[in-house]
Write an enzyme that holds these catalytic residues in place. Structure first.
Site, PDB file in Angstrom:
ATOM      1  N   LYS A  84       7.284 122.501   4.141  1.00 45.48           N
ATOM      2  CA  LYS A  84       6.670 122.142   5.430  1.00 45.48           C
ATOM      3  C   LYS A  84       5.148 122.228   5.333  1.00 45.48           C
ATOM      4  O   LYS A  84       4.440 121.345   5.808  1.00 45.48           O
ATOM      5  CB  LYS A  84       7.206 123.065   6.541  1.00 45.48           C
ATOM      6  CG  LYS A  84       8.656 122.745   6.895  1.00 45.48           C
ATOM      7  CD  LYS A  84       9.325 123.759   7.811  1.00 45.48           C
ATOM      8  CE  LYS A  84      10.815 123.428   7.933  1.00 45.48           C
ATOM      9  NZ  LYS A  84      11.572 124.354   8.779  1.00 45.48           N
ATOM     10  N   GLN A 118      10.777 130.010  11.292  1.00 42.61           N
ATOM     11  CA  GLN A 118      11.853 129.640  10.376  1.00 42.61           C
ATOM     12  C   GLN A 118      13.092 130.501  10.634  1.00 42.61           C
ATOM     13  O   GLN A 118      12.991 131.721  10.738  1.00 42.61           O
ATOM     14  CB  GLN A 118      11.371 129.788   8.917  1.00 42.61           C
ATOM     15  CG  GLN A 118      12.342 129.277   7.863  1.00 42.61           C
ATOM     16  CD  GLN A 118      12.562 127.765   7.921  1.00 42.61           C
ATOM     17  OE1 GLN A 118      11.724 127.008   8.382  1.00 42.61           O
ATOM     18  NE2 GLN A 118      13.696 127.318   7.455  1.00 42.61           N
ATOM     19  N   ASP A 140      10.209 122.299  16.864  1.00 41.24           N
ATOM     20  CA  ASP A 140      11.582 122.275  16.331  1.00 41.24           C
ATOM     21  C   ASP A 140      12.563 121.663  17.335  1.00 41.24           C
ATOM     22  O   ASP A 140      13.682 121.294  16.972  1.00 41.24           O
ATOM     23  CB  ASP A 140      12.056 123.705  16.034  1.00 41.24           C
ATOM     24  CG  ASP A 140      11.997 124.047  14.555  1.00 41.24           C
ATOM     25  OD1 ASP A 140      12.240 123.146  13.732  1.00 41.24           O
ATOM     26  OD2 ASP A 140      11.731 125.217  14.240  1.00 41.24           O
TER      27      ASP A 140
HETATM   28  N1  GUN Z   1      16.332 126.823   9.256  1.00 36.86           N
HETATM   29  C1  GUN Z   1      17.071 125.810   8.765  1.00 36.86           C
HETATM   30  N2  GUN Z   1      16.666 124.631   9.301  1.00 36.86           N
HETATM   31  C2  GUN Z   1      15.657 124.918  10.150  1.00 36.86           C
HETATM   32  C3  GUN Z   1      14.835 124.128  10.986  1.00 36.86           C
HETATM   33  O1  GUN Z   1      14.948 122.902  11.092  1.00 36.86           O
HETATM   34  N3  GUN Z   1      13.901 124.808  11.706  1.00 36.86           N
HETATM   35  C4  GUN Z   1      13.749 126.150  11.633  1.00 36.86           C
HETATM   36  N4  GUN Z   1      12.818 126.720  12.390  1.00 36.86           N
HETATM   37  N5  GUN Z   1      14.514 126.899  10.863  1.00 36.86           N
HETATM   38  C5  GUN Z   1      15.443 126.292  10.119  1.00 36.86           C
END
Ligand code: GUN
Length: 279
Positions: A52, A96, A119
């Protein structure tokens, strides 16, 4: 031969488009800044968070990185989020998941300002999606819609079956397909006669979380198959929820794993970050 839906190529196109947008915003004096919070050292999370941040760098989005120890209390994490909510120079906040067991994920998600919820996990974002209002959409299902559209696959009037009902993928996926005028069915691990349901699909989105679970006996000939799963098999090879080799000659289009849905999640996160400057 089935069309291979190339998520790597499509996600790169989207990121290139966003790079241009971010440069235009910068020229007008608007910076885009994403705060990324990771709690603990889960190796998979570290890889995702790293990817990211790399995508932010490619596009020209500033990223602020918060790497917190497992020992942080829920209260401390919530306080950090509140500080980020108040900062005018922060457009998006991403925590996350998963979080350590002593921290309530729902509470954390609820604390993020919906205007910064890139998100799309906040109940307000989910509610807006369900009633057709503009808001942040969960990145993986948003990425699936882009894969279909940019591959020239129309959704309107199609029988769309979503296998899986998670808050992050299955449920928003169904709402997005409905928004595109698909006829939508959600099924899951407790569905009776699952094959009978999945075989109706013109477009089948599989997010059941079981490696190579879906073989051609679950799929109508010529269907479009989108595989959201990602696993490592007994030989450490990446695979999806769909048995790719079994179904590839039976379908009209399919996403490979890796290189299908995976890269789209980050591209759509970046898209949400750019949109957050307008929120
Ligand atoms: N953990 C697995 N996929 C995601 C996601 O798309 N966003 C976040 N914040 N955590 C994750």
């Amino acid at each position: 031969m089935a069309l291979l839906i190339d998520g790597k190529k499509i996600s790169t196109e989207i990121k290139e488009e966003l790079k241009v947008k971010v440069a235009e915003l910068k020229a007008k004096g608007t910076e885009v800044t994403l705060a990324v919070i990771q709690v603990g050292h889960d190796p998979a999370s570290t890889v995702y968070v790293g990817n990211k941040k790399k995508a932010c760098e490619f596009i020209g989005i500033n990223s602020l990185s918060y790497e917190l120890e497992d020992s942080i209390t829920e209260e401390e994490l919530l306080q950090l989020i509140q500080q980020l909510n108040e900062r005018e120079d922060v457009n998006g906040i991403l925590v996350q998941l998963p979080l350590p067991k002593h921290i309530n994920e729902d509470k954390v998600i609820m604390t993020i300002d919906p205007k910064k919820d890139v998100d799309g996990f906040h109940p307000q974002s989910v509610g807006k999606l369900s009633i057709g209002q503009k808001g942040f959409v969960s990145c993986t299902p948003a990425g699936v819609i882009q894969l279909l559209k940019r591959s020239g696959i129309s959704i309107e009037g199609k029988e769309c079956v979503v296998l899986g009902r998670s808050n992050i993928v299955g449920k928003p996926m169904a709402l997005l397909l409905l928004r595109e005028n698909g006829t939508v069915t959600i099924c899951h691990s407790k569905t009776k006669d699952l094959k009978e349901v999945t075989k109706r699909a013109d477009i089948l989105v599989v997010a059941i979380g079981k490696p190579r679970f879906i073989g051609k006996e679950y799929i109508k000939e010529g269907a479009v198959v989108i595989d959201v799963g990602i696993h490592r098999d007994e030989n450490n090879k990446l695979c999806g929820d769909v048995d790719f080799d079994d179904v590839v000659d039976h379908v009209s289009a399919i996403t490979p794993v890796p290189g299908g849905v995976g890269p789209m999640t980050i591209a759509m996160l970046m898209n949400n970050c750019v949109e957050s400057t307008e929120a």
